[in-house]
Structures are given as C-alpha cells and as structure tokens.
Design a protein around this motif. Structure first.
Motif, PDB file in Angstrom:
ATOM      1  N   PRO A 259     -25.830  13.284  22.529  1.00 12.84           N
ATOM      2  CA  PRO A 259     -24.424  13.524  22.228  1.00 12.84           C
ATOM      3  C   PRO A 259     -24.204  14.934  21.683  1.00 12.84           C
ATOM      4  N   LEU A 260     -23.088  15.513  22.026  1.00  9.62           N
ATOM      5  CA  LEU A 260     -22.715  16.821  21.486  1.00  9.62           C
ATOM      6  C   LEU A 260     -21.297  16.651  20.939  1.00  9.62           C
ATOM      7  N   LEU A 261     -21.183  16.623  19.613  1.00  9.20           N
ATOM      8  CA  LEU A 261     -19.910  16.305  18.960  1.00  9.20           C
ATOM      9  C   LEU A 261     -19.118  17.577  18.658  1.00  9.20           C
ATOM     10  N   VAL A 262     -17.836  17.570  19.034  1.00  7.47           N
ATOM     11  CA  VAL A 262     -16.987  18.727  18.744  1.00  7.47           C
ATOM     12  C   VAL A 262     -15.822  18.244  17.877  1.00  7.47           C
ATOM     13  N   PHE A 263     -15.791  18.701  16.627  1.00  2.46           N
ATOM     14  CA  PHE A 263     -14.716  18.307  15.714  1.00  2.46           C
ATOM     15  C   PHE A 263     -13.549  19.288  15.814  1.00  2.46           C
ATOM     16  N   ASP A 264     -12.370  18.822  15.413  1.00  2.00           N
ATOM     17  CA  ASP A 264     -11.161  19.651  15.484  1.00  2.00           C
ATOM     18  C   ASP A 264     -11.312  20.965  14.724  1.00  2.00           C
ATOM     19  N   ASP A 265     -12.171  20.967  13.677  1.00  2.72           N
ATOM     20  CA  ASP A 265     -12.316  22.182  12.866  1.00  2.72           C
ATOM     21  C   ASP A 265     -13.385  23.137  13.428  1.00  2.72           C
ATOM     22  N   ALA A 266     -13.890  22.846  14.628  1.00  2.00           N
ATOM     23  CA  ALA A 266     -14.968  23.681  15.204  1.00  2.00           C
ATOM     24  C   ALA A 266     -14.426  24.996  15.748  1.00  2.00           C
ATOM     25  N   ASP A 267     -15.300  25.981  15.831  1.00  2.00           N
ATOM     26  CA  ASP A 267     -14.969  27.203  16.560  1.00  2.00           C
ATOM     27  C   ASP A 267     -15.036  26.829  18.048  1.00  2.00           C
ATOM     28  N   LEU A 268     -13.889  26.838  18.702  1.00  2.00           N
ATOM     29  CA  LEU A 268     -13.802  26.297  20.060  1.00  2.00           C
ATOM     30  C   LEU A 268     -14.692  27.051  21.044  1.00  2.00           C
ATOM     31  N   GLU A 269     -14.663  28.376  20.930  1.00  2.00           N
ATOM     32  CA  GLU A 269     -15.472  29.204  21.836  1.00  2.00           C
ATOM     33  C   GLU A 269     -16.968  28.853  21.703  1.00  2.00           C
ATOM     34  N   GLY A 270     -17.410  28.725  20.468  1.00  2.00           N
ATOM     35  CA  GLY A 270     -18.818  28.371  20.219  1.00  2.00           C
ATOM     36  C   GLY A 270     -19.145  26.989  20.769  1.00  2.00           C
ATOM     37  N   ALA A 271     -18.224  26.045  20.577  1.00  2.00           N
ATOM     38  CA  ALA A 271     -18.458  24.676  21.054  1.00  2.00           C
ATOM     39  C   ALA A 271     -18.525  24.643  22.583  1.00  2.00           C
ATOM     40  N   VAL A 272     -17.646  25.412  23.203  1.00  2.00           N
ATOM     41  CA  VAL A 272     -17.665  25.467  24.683  1.00  2.00           C
ATOM     42  C   VAL A 272     -18.992  26.073  25.149  1.00  2.00           C
ATOM     43  N   ALA A 435     -26.286  10.845   9.772  1.00  2.00           N
ATOM     44  CA  ALA A 435     -25.883   9.555  10.363  1.00  2.00           C
ATOM     45  C   ALA A 435     -26.329   9.405  11.817  1.00  2.00           C
ATOM     46  N   ILE A 436     -26.632  10.501  12.460  1.00  2.00           N
ATOM     47  CA  ILE A 436     -26.980  10.416  13.892  1.00  2.00           C
ATOM     48  C   ILE A 436     -28.448  10.052  14.079  1.00  2.00           C
ATOM     49  N   HIS A 437     -28.699   9.130  14.989  1.00  2.00           N
ATOM     50  CA  HIS A 437     -30.072   8.693  15.271  1.00  2.00           C
ATOM     51  C   HIS A 437     -30.666   9.586  16.359  1.00  2.00           C
ATOM     52  N   SER A 438     -31.350  10.630  15.955  1.00  2.00           N
ATOM     53  CA  SER A 438     -32.014  11.476  16.953  1.00  2.00           C
ATOM     54  C   SER A 438     -33.103  12.282  16.271  1.00  2.00           C
ATOM     55  N   GLY A 439     -34.065  12.722  17.075  1.00  2.00           N
ATOM     56  CA  GLY A 439     -35.189  13.478  16.529  1.00  2.00           C
ATOM     57  C   GLY A 439     -34.829  14.913  16.171  1.00  2.00           C
ATOM     58  N   ILE A 440     -33.811  15.456  16.840  1.00  2.00           N
ATOM     59  CA  ILE A 440     -33.396  16.847  16.600  1.00  2.00           C
ATOM     60  C   ILE A 440     -31.870  16.872  16.489  1.00  2.00           C
ATOM     61  N   VAL A 441     -31.355  17.649  15.529  1.00  2.00           N
ATOM     62  CA  VAL A 441     -29.902  17.864  15.438  1.00  2.00           C
ATOM     63  C   VAL A 441     -29.660  19.370  15.392  1.00  2.00           C
ATOM     64  N   TRP A 442     -28.769  19.839  16.237  1.00  2.00           N
ATOM     65  CA  TRP A 442     -28.379  21.249  16.190  1.00  2.00           C
ATOM     66  C   TRP A 442     -26.936  21.332  15.681  1.00  2.00           C
ATOM     67  N   VAL A 443     -26.700  22.172  14.680  1.00  2.00           N
ATOM     68  CA  VAL A 443     -25.341  22.341  14.160  1.00  2.00           C
ATOM     69  C   VAL A 443     -24.833  23.731  14.539  1.00  2.00           C
ATOM     70  N   ASN A 444     -23.726  23.753  15.247  1.00  2.00           N
ATOM     71  CA  ASN A 444     -23.096  24.996  15.726  1.00  2.00           C
ATOM     72  C   ASN A 444     -24.052  25.840  16.575  1.00  2.00           C
ATOM     73  N   THR A 445     -24.967  25.169  17.223  1.00  2.00           N
ATOM     74  CA  THR A 445     -25.862  25.800  18.200  1.00  2.00           C
ATOM     75  C   THR A 445     -26.387  24.662  19.061  1.00  2.00           C
ATOM     76  N   TYR A 446     -27.094  25.009  20.149  1.00  2.00           N
ATOM     77  CA  TYR A 446     -27.650  23.936  20.972  1.00  2.00           C
ATOM     78  C   TYR A 446     -28.840  24.439  21.768  1.00  2.00           C
ATOM     79  N   ARG A 447     -29.827  23.586  21.972  1.00  2.00           N
ATOM     80  CA  ARG A 447     -31.013  23.853  22.812  1.00  2.00           C
ATOM     81  C   ARG A 447     -31.939  24.918  22.236  1.00  2.00           C
ATOM     82  N   ALA A 448     -31.804  25.245  20.942  1.00  2.00           N
ATOM     83  CA  ALA A 448     -32.731  26.210  20.347  1.00  2.00           C
ATOM     84  C   ALA A 448     -34.076  25.517  20.145  1.00  2.00           C
TER      85      ALA A 448
END
Ligand code: TXE
Length: 497
Positions: A259-272, A435-448
């Motif tokens: 899952p990749l969660l995008v909250f209303d308070d996110a930087d939209l460009e970064g989330a995209v 709260a998320i069940h996963s081995g890796i969590v990325w916050v405001n980044t992805y696939r690092a």
C-alpha cells in the motif's frame, strides 16, 4: 540476424557446458528474439557444484583464509563489479527488458553491498558466557553455516545475487547460485567477473537451469545448509518442501501488494513521484511495487489527474536507449496476465483512467512484450487488481476518508513487504507506520534501498531479512565450546560425592 551468445556454467572455478550438453534459449523481451543460450544444468552438474562448494568451505583454500583475507577478496569483487557495471547492466537489460538506466545504476550500487559485507568479514564475533558452573570456560563461535543455495529471479539479478553472496562469503560460506531460466545471461556474465577476481575454486558456483530438475535438486541437496530464495510464493512452497530433505533453513523474499498511502496534508508532487516510482519503475516488476495507492478524498481527484497525465507522458521503448523511461515486461506470461487482470477489474467496476493495453501505433514495439503504464480507479478491494501481485505497470487507486479507514485498507492483504506513507504530519507518520503490517515502511519516499537497511517481509511476502548487519547471522551457525579449567581430572559420574 542477431548473433547468439552461448554462455557456460561456472563450477569449481571452471567454465563448462551441462553434462549432457543440454541448452535453452533466452529471449530479448524488447524484440521477442532469441539472443543467447544457456546450459540446462543436470543433476550431475548440481551435485558437482554443491560438492565443490562443500570442499571449499571445509577443506579447500577458502577454509584456510583468515576472515580479513576473505574481506579483501570481497573488496576486490566490489571494485570489479563497479568497473564493469555498465556491461553487466546492459546484459541484464537485454535479457530481462529492464531499463538500462536502472540495471546499470543498480549494478554500480551493488558494489556497495559487497563492500559492506567485505567490512563485516572480520567482525563476526562469538561470546564468552558467564556460565553457572565452577571451573568452566565456555564460549561461542560463529562458524560458516555451510553450502548456500541462492535462487535468484530475473527482475533484479545483480542486486539479488549480492544480497545473498555478500553475507554468505563474509561468513565463510560458499555458494551455488541458480539464475532464473527467464533471464539466465547476467549470472553467467557475472561468472567472468568472479573468475577474474580469483576466488579459490568452488567458492562461487553459477548455474542455470529450470526449476525442475535443477532448482529442486539444488534446494533439497543433502550438503546444502541454507537456502536463500527470491521468487514467487508458489515456487517458494516447493522450495520449503524440498528442504524437508536437508533441513536447511530458508529465507524467502517473495512478492507483495504494497500500500502507498497519500494523506490530504501530503506534498502532492512528492506523492505523485512516489506513486510513479512505485508502480512504473522497472515496469512495475518489483517486489516492493506500491501497487495499491490509497488516497484521501480531499486530494483524490487531483491525484488521479496528475498520475494519469504523468503516466501518459512516460516514454516507452527500447530499454537500452538513453531516453527510454519504461521498457517491456520480461515475459509474454506477465504481459498476458496484465491484460487479463485489468480487463477483469474493469468488468468488476474499476475505471481505467489510462493504459490497460499494449501501446498502439508503434511498429517498433510490436514484437516486444510492452504494456502501457496503467492507472485504475478501484471502488474497493474486491477488485482483482487490488488483490493479486501483477508484476506489471498497473497502479490501482483507492479512496479513503479517515486515517482508521486508510490503515484498515492498507492491512487488508495477505502480503506484508513494503508500505509508503505520504504526509506532512510527523505524528501521523509515526502512528501510521506503527499500525501498518509490513517489513519496510517508507515515509515521503519510496523504493529506497541500502546495504545497511534490512529488507524483507512476512505473510505471503516470505520471511527472513536480506541486507543489514543482522542478515549475516543467517549464514553462520553457533558452536558452543566448554573447557574444563580445573586442575583435577573430570569426576567419575557414578560416584556421588
Ligand atoms: O518466479 P518463480 P517467476 C513473483 C511475481 C511473478 C511470479 C512468478 O509475481 O509473476 O513470482 O515469477 C526457481 N525448486 N516474483 O516465474 O517461478 C526458478 O527456476 C527450486 C516475485 O519468475 O518463483 C527460478 O530460478 N527452485 C519476485 C526461481 O525459482 C525452483 C521475483 C524463481 O522462479 C523450483 C520474481 C523448485 N521446485 C517473481 N521451481 C520478487 N520477490 O521480487 C522453480 N524454481
């Protein structure tokens, strides 16, 4: 006509053909043409490779090296991989269709994985135990676990080889690496690098062949003491069953539906950017693909508009060309599955915002296994594209209102590999990542990724961790040594004092 490259196996420090001369073709996914052949290793070949590795660990030259000397050889391997990263990356691209910019960059970075474990080779320590008996000196040693069978898939071969070979060699093990039959060439090209570095014979053996018999025989071999597997869950079940024969511990790095969660308070460009990287990088053929994008209602429409526009701008083409941004899928099977699942999802009520088909009006793409970057709006998680790992450039987007709803959606999966959270609220970032069940969590980044950071999941995503300091423990076994320090001989056990 393409000139065909005929590769050889690498067993006990020598290049050779399969014992019965058997070979299979490897197809270039961007042209659909055979460009190379690889030997189909037989039972005899697998046995020879495992025995060579076993000899190297317990009797050969490798067993006599100090850990520091092993580290020096791993450093040499790191140097050489960095020097030839461009070529290794190009071979990987030709064989798997993965973008050259990615394969070359990833292979160059792979040298850091070898370097990380080179440094660890002489830092694997035992302990002196504060034992509860008088006149006893008791300590533990960490010895190499034994022969490691490494099964690597086709989607990141140099990388997934390094995450296994690095810690295995640092621990003093020797390895037999089996490449995927879908893209066998990179591993056999890597064999040339291994040969140049000058490892003692049998330390790294590289073979190619099919799951049956080659993979089965390797993972069930009585002299194999550890299996490191990356691949699909169905094959993993066979591998685990195979190890009922040798009781080799297994690590499984399988797929996901992250899952990749995008909250209303996110930087939209970064989330995209995160969603684009998570879904269209490597044509979506990544175990950590963030293929369930879960977006809060306030941003949803804008998000869909932006990712759709960005997906349509992606330059699809020859993965070796500098200006290409997305190559083909690795196999016809992957392509057919993407077409089928997207069509089925649309019938179930999903909205295809873009893609969902092969590119049209491009003669140059007709022979290859190309699929358009696809964005699907999904009303809920009964839609097939939100449940199955597609291993293709397909982004399924879902809407949520509250944080609780987002967490429930994120955790409604049998997988547990990666997760992304895009938010500008620090407290929420921590709360949701807990709260998320996963081995890796990325916050405001992805696939690092990094050699320093453990990588792996649970549930249908497998078990065990690759990379990081702890991974090395999986390649060692503990020996406990008891030394009687008393000046008296050991007492007669049948005389009660
Ligand atoms: O992998 P397989 P495939 C997922 C992805 C993909 C699916 C199938 O969803 O669509 O798996 O991919 C060897 N004993 N991932 O077909 O079949 C086989 O020869 C021992 C996720 O490529 O799992 C190959 O070397 N080995 C993933 C390796 O297992 C056996 C990466 C992987 O093959 C064997 C790839 C046996 N009985 C696919 N049978 C990720 N985590 O990144 C086969 N093999």
């Amino acid at each position: 006509m393409t000139e065909i490259t005929n590769y050889q196996l690498y067993i006990n420090g020598e290049f050779c053909d399969a014992s019965d001369g058997g070979r299979f073709d490897s197809v270039n996914p961007s042209t659909g043409e055979v460009w190379a052949t690889a030997p189909a290793a037989t039972e005899e070949d697998v046995d020879r490779a495992v025995n060579a590795a076993h000899h190297a660990i317990f009797e050969g030259e490798w067993s006599k090296l100090t850990p520091t000397q092993r580290g020096h050889l791993l450093h040499k391997l790191a140097d050489r991989v960095a020097e030839v990263a461009h070529n290794l990356g190009s071979i990987e691209t030709t064989d798997s269709g993965k973008l050259a910019a990615e394969t070359r960059g990833q292979t160059a970075y792979v040298s850091d994985y070898y370097r990380f474990y080179a440094g660890m080779a002489d830092k694997i320590q035992g302990e002196v135990l504060p034992i509860d008996k008088p006149d006893m000196h008791v300590f533990t040693k960490r010895e190499p676990i034994g022969v490691v069978a490494a099964i690597v898939p086709w989607n990141a071969e140099m990388f997934l080889t390094a995450t296994k070979v690095g810690p295995a060699l640092a621990a003093g093990c020797a390895v037999v690496i089996k490449a995927s039959e879908i893209a066998p060439a990179p591993i056999l090209e890597f064999a040339k690098v291994v040969d140049e570095v000058g490892f003692p014979p049998g330390v790294i053996n590289l073979i190619t062949g099919f799951g049956e018999p080659c993979g089965r025989i390797l993972t069930s071999h009585p002299k194999v003491s550890k299996v490191a597997f990356t691949g699909g869950a169905d094959t993993a079940r066979h591998v685990v069953a195979n190890t009922a024969n040798n009781f080799a511990p297994v690590s499984l790095e399988l797929g996901g539906k992250s899952p990749l969660l995008v909250f209303d308070d996110a930087d939209l460009e970064g989330a995209v950017n995160g969603a684009i990287a998570g879904n269209f990088g490597a044509s979506g053929q990544s175990c950590v693909a963030g293929s369930r994008v879960i977006v809060q209602s306030g941003l949803y429409d804008q998000f869909i508009e932006m990712v759709t526009e960005r997906a349509q701008q992606i330059r699809i083409g020859d993965p070796l060309a500098d200006d290409t941004q997305m190559g083909p899928l690795a196999t016809q099977v992957q392509l057919d599955r993407c077409i089928r699942v997207v069509a089925e999802s649309a019938e179930q009520g999903a909205t295809i915002h873009t893609g969902g088909k092969r590119p049209e009006g491009r003669d140059d793409l007709e022979a290859g296994w190309y699929f358009e970057p696809t964005v699907i709006g999904c009303p809920d998680q009964t839609i097939t594209s939100t449940r199955v790992e597609l291993f293709g450039p397909v982004m399924s987007v879902l809407k949520f209102d509250t944080e609780e709803e987002a967490i429930a959606l994120a955790n409604d999966t049998e997988f547990g590999l990666g997760a992304g959270i895009f938010t500008s609220n620090v407290a929420r970032a921590h709360r949701v990542s807990d709260a998320i069940h996963s081995g890796i969590v990325w916050v405001n980044t992805y696939r690092a990724i990094s050699p320093i950071a453990p990588f792996g999941g649970f549930g249908q995503s497998g078990y065990g961790r690759e990379a990081g300091v702890d991974a090395i423990r999986d390649f060692t076994r503990t020996k406990t040594v008891w030394i009687n320090t008393s000046s008296e001989p050991m007492a007669n056990p049948f005389v009660i004092r």
